[in-house]
Design a protein around this motif. Structure first.
Motif, PDB file in Angstrom:
ATOM      1  N   VAL A  19      61.020  19.999 -10.402  1.00  0.00           N
ATOM      2  CA  VAL A  19      60.201  21.109  -9.932  1.00  0.00           C
ATOM      3  C   VAL A  19      58.779  20.920 -10.442  1.00  0.00           C
ATOM      4  O   VAL A  19      58.563  20.637 -11.626  1.00  0.00           O
ATOM      5  CB  VAL A  19      60.752  22.467 -10.422  1.00  0.00           C
ATOM      6  CG1 VAL A  19      59.832  23.601  -9.971  1.00  0.00           C
ATOM      7  CG2 VAL A  19      62.169  22.693  -9.911  1.00  0.00           C
ATOM      8  N   ALA A  20      57.806  21.071  -9.555  1.00  0.00           N
ATOM      9  CA  ALA A  20      56.390  21.067  -9.933  1.00  0.00           C
ATOM     10  C   ALA A  20      55.784  22.366  -9.430  1.00  0.00           C
ATOM     11  O   ALA A  20      55.918  22.699  -8.244  1.00  0.00           O
ATOM     12  CB  ALA A  20      55.680  19.867  -9.325  1.00  0.00           C
ATOM     13  N   GLN A  21      55.131  23.106 -10.321  1.00  0.00           N
ATOM     14  CA  GLN A  21      54.574  24.392  -9.911  1.00  0.00           C
ATOM     15  C   GLN A  21      53.341  24.760 -10.722  1.00  0.00           C
ATOM     16  O   GLN A  21      53.116  24.233 -11.823  1.00  0.00           O
ATOM     17  CB  GLN A  21      55.625  25.496 -10.041  1.00  0.00           C
ATOM     18  CG  GLN A  21      56.030  25.807 -11.468  1.00  0.00           C
ATOM     19  CD  GLN A  21      57.173  26.816 -11.520  1.00  0.00           C
ATOM     20  OE1 GLN A  21      58.190  26.645 -10.853  1.00  0.00           O
ATOM     21  NE2 GLN A  21      57.004  27.864 -12.316  1.00  0.00           N
ATOM     22  N   GLY A  22      52.581  25.674 -10.166  1.00  0.00           N
ATOM     23  CA  GLY A  22      51.438  26.239 -10.858  1.00  0.00           C
ATOM     24  C   GLY A  22      51.612  27.730 -10.999  1.00  0.00           C
ATOM     25  O   GLY A  22      52.191  28.390 -10.119  1.00  0.00           O
ATOM     26  N   GLN A  23      51.115  28.296 -12.094  1.00  0.00           N
ATOM     27  CA  GLN A  23      51.253  29.719 -12.379  1.00  0.00           C
ATOM     28  C   GLN A  23      49.906  30.279 -12.818  1.00  0.00           C
ATOM     29  O   GLN A  23      49.237  29.704 -13.682  1.00  0.00           O
ATOM     30  CB  GLN A  23      52.297  29.940 -13.482  1.00  0.00           C
ATOM     31  CG  GLN A  23      53.669  29.406 -13.114  1.00  0.00           C
ATOM     32  CD  GLN A  23      54.671  29.438 -14.263  1.00  0.00           C
ATOM     33  OE1 GLN A  23      55.841  29.215 -14.039  1.00  0.00           O
ATOM     34  NE2 GLN A  23      54.207  29.702 -15.469  1.00  0.00           N
ATOM     35  N   LEU A  24      49.526  31.395 -12.239  1.00  0.00           N
ATOM     36  CA  LEU A  24      48.253  32.034 -12.555  1.00  0.00           C
ATOM     37  C   LEU A  24      48.526  33.408 -13.136  1.00  0.00           C
ATOM     38  O   LEU A  24      49.325  34.177 -12.584  1.00  0.00           O
ATOM     39  CB  LEU A  24      47.402  32.166 -11.285  1.00  0.00           C
ATOM     40  CG  LEU A  24      45.966  32.659 -11.456  1.00  0.00           C
ATOM     41  CD1 LEU A  24      45.132  31.613 -12.196  1.00  0.00           C
ATOM     42  CD2 LEU A  24      45.351  32.952 -10.088  1.00  0.00           C
TER      43      LEU A  24
END
Length: 258
Positions: A147-152
């Motif tokens: 899994v590759a993700q970005g979180q803001l």
């Protein structure tokens, strides 16, 4: 069942501490967690599946970087073609109802948080699923997934909001024809003294072309008993056939400064 994928709640518990900003929360520590998670739902099948997980995890955090490992003991009663939880699979053809139990898959996670404004942070997160769950017991897909993700995350003092999005790369399975899927969600969190209230939404495409998507709303309460101990309770309900009809759990988090 949410297990290690309670992404937004875990982000909030790690970054938005009680009465502190996310930046102040990024001290060096090691954290252990355990608890229980129970859910029940049809997952798009005519017969319900009951799911119980007992997770164990450890997290190492230093400054803006963290590493985490987690695994669960699982008990499942339901059709063999349905693998709920992090598998998120419905094979499309109803299988025999079985009761099975054993060790679930192991998840390894690495994350890096960086400020992008006075009260805003962006996290880069990578995950790897090690297929330790038994395929023959229908406890896992047997695939190695990434899994590759970005979180803001943005803080308005005692109120914070978060959003995330990413891609799950499912590996090869002998049981199912898996596909890569998109995922995303967000949440809002309110700090009040020693307590934090959270409301989260999570979405993920079905792991196969016949699997319905996962769409869930979760409410949570985290209470800071001491600098070392936090207790978190949560409940959730599904908005799509790929999710549990109802579920909930309790987590204990022990944190030790380094």
């Amino acid at each position: 069942m949410r297990n290690s994928s309670k992404i937004a709640i875990v982000v909030a518990a790690g970054l938005v501490t009680f009465g502190a900003t996310p930046a102040l929360a990024q001290d060096s520590y090691i954290q252990f967690n355990t608890g229980a998670d129970y859910s029940s739902g049809s997952y798009g099948d005519p017969t319900n599946t009951d799911f119980l997980a007992i997770p164990i995890g450890v997290k190492y955090n230093t400054n803006s970087f963290y590493l985490k490992a987690s695994i669960s003991y699982l008990y499942v009663k339901g059709p063999s073609n349905v693998i709920p939880g992090d598998g998120g699979v419905n094979g499309g053809t109803s299988g025999a109802v079985t009761s099975r139990s054993g060790i679930g898959d192991m998840w390894l996670t690495a994350g890096y948080s960086m400020p992008v404004g006075g009260s805003t942070w962006f996290d880069f997160v990578g995950k790897a699923k090690i297929p330790t769950a038994s395929e023959t017991k229908f406890l896992g897909t047997g695939s190695t997934d990434f899994v590759a993700q970005g979180q803001l995350l943005h803080s308005f003092g005692n109120v914070s909001i978060a959003a995330y999005g990413g891609r799950r790369f499912n590996g090869k399975s002998n049981l199912f024809n898996l596909r890569d899927v998109w995922l995303g969600g967000g949440g809002v969190y309110v700090n009040s003294g020693k307590s934090m209230l959270g409301l989260d939404y999570d979405y993920r495409q079905g792991a196969t072309v016949t699997s319905p998507p996962i769409s869930e709303v979760t409410g949570s309460l985290t209470y800071k008993v001491s600098d070392t101990l936090r207790v978190q309770g949560y409940g959730y309900t599904g908005l799509a056939n790929g999710s549990a009809d109802i579920g909930g759990g309790l987590q204990l988090l022990l944190r030790f400064g380094l």
